[in-house]
Design a protein around this motif. Sequence first.
Motif, PDB file in Angstrom:
ATOM      1  N   VAL A   1      10.550 -13.271   2.126  1.00  0.00           N
ATOM      2  CA  VAL A   1      10.847 -12.123   2.986  1.00  0.00           C
ATOM      3  C   VAL A   1      11.331 -12.672   4.321  1.00  0.00           C
ATOM      4  N   GLU A   2      11.961 -11.816   5.075  1.00  0.00           N
ATOM      5  CA  GLU A   2      12.411 -12.214   6.404  1.00  0.00           C
ATOM      6  C   GLU A   2      11.314 -11.921   7.420  1.00  0.00           C
TER       7      GLU A   2
ATOM      8  N   ASP B   1       0.573  -4.686  -0.862  1.00  0.00           N
ATOM      9  CA  ASP B   1       1.271  -4.630  -2.147  1.00  0.00           C
ATOM     10  C   ASP B   1       2.025  -5.926  -2.408  1.00  0.00           C
ATOM     11  N   ILE B   2       1.805  -6.474  -3.590  1.00  0.00           N
ATOM     12  CA  ILE B   2       2.577  -7.615  -4.073  1.00  0.00           C
ATOM     13  C   ILE B   2       3.074  -7.217  -5.451  1.00  0.00           C
ATOM     14  N   PRO B   3       4.354  -7.118  -5.718  1.00  0.00           N
ATOM     15  CA  PRO B   3       5.397  -7.557  -4.793  1.00  0.00           C
ATOM     16  C   PRO B   3       5.479  -6.655  -3.563  1.00  0.00           C
ATOM     17  N   PHE B   4       5.765  -7.289  -2.453  1.00  0.00           N
ATOM     18  CA  PHE B   4       5.892  -6.622  -1.165  1.00  0.00           C
ATOM     19  C   PHE B   4       7.143  -5.759  -1.207  1.00  0.00           C
ATOM     20  N   ARG B   5       7.025  -4.511  -0.817  1.00  0.00           N
ATOM     21  CA  ARG B   5       8.150  -3.582  -0.979  1.00  0.00           C
ATOM     22  C   ARG B   5       9.113  -3.533   0.210  1.00  0.00           C
TER      23      ARG B   5
ATOM     24  N   PHE C   1      11.170  -7.147   5.301  1.00  0.00           N
ATOM     25  CA  PHE C   1      10.654  -7.916   6.427  1.00  0.00           C
ATOM     26  C   PHE C   1       9.128  -7.881   6.423  1.00  0.00           C
ATOM     27  N   ALA C   2       8.525  -8.949   6.937  1.00  0.00           N
ATOM     28  CA  ALA C   2       7.077  -8.994   7.131  1.00  0.00           C
ATOM     29  C   ALA C   2       6.819  -9.464   8.561  1.00  0.00           C
TER      30      ALA C   2
ATOM     31  N   PHE D   1       1.005 -14.288   4.802  1.00  0.00           N
ATOM     32  CA  PHE D   1       0.369 -13.798   3.580  1.00  0.00           C
ATOM     33  C   PHE D   1       1.417 -13.486   2.512  1.00  0.00           C
ATOM     34  N   VAL D   2       2.404 -12.692   2.869  1.00  0.00           N
ATOM     35  CA  VAL D   2       3.414 -12.257   1.898  1.00  0.00           C
ATOM     36  C   VAL D   2       4.240 -13.429   1.389  1.00  0.00           C
ATOM     37  N   SER D   3       4.574 -14.363   2.269  1.00  0.00           N
ATOM     38  CA  SER D   3       5.455 -15.467   1.867  1.00  0.00           C
ATOM     39  C   SER D   3       4.797 -16.408   0.853  1.00  0.00           C
TER      40      SER D   3
END
Length: 132
Positions: free
Chosen positions: A107-108, A52-56, A59-60, A100-102
């Motif tokens: 995200v942390e 999911d983006i935006p990542f919910r 932390f990742a 991937f998420v960043s």
Amino acid sequence: FSTDYVYPGIDGNYDEEDYLKPFTNYGWSKLGGECVTKLIPDSLTLRCSLCDIPFRHKFAFYDVYRNSITHQDVAKIIVKVKDETGVINVGGKYQNVYDFVSQYQEVEKASGKDIAPSLSLNTKKLMGIINE
């Protein structure tokens, strides 16, 4: 739509014919859906490594690797595979979840190796279809 979580997460490079053994209830529920879908002639199951983006989450995981792909990128692929049948693995570049998420948001970093296994999908079948 199914998930890469139907694979056991032990060996990696899973292709569509590999052994299935989900490691979460979510994976088991998706495998149940796959079983029902197999009763329908000429059906198509996409085993996606959706993120999911935006990542919910706040932390990742930096130490859990997947072939993560966004819903938008899967939508583009659906148009190309809509007339196929059977099972197709769908995923992007194999990388850690944090990297991937960043690309999309801040995200942390967190360790997830004790929470989720790394899963690598073999997407050779998909690439053969969309590159025709």
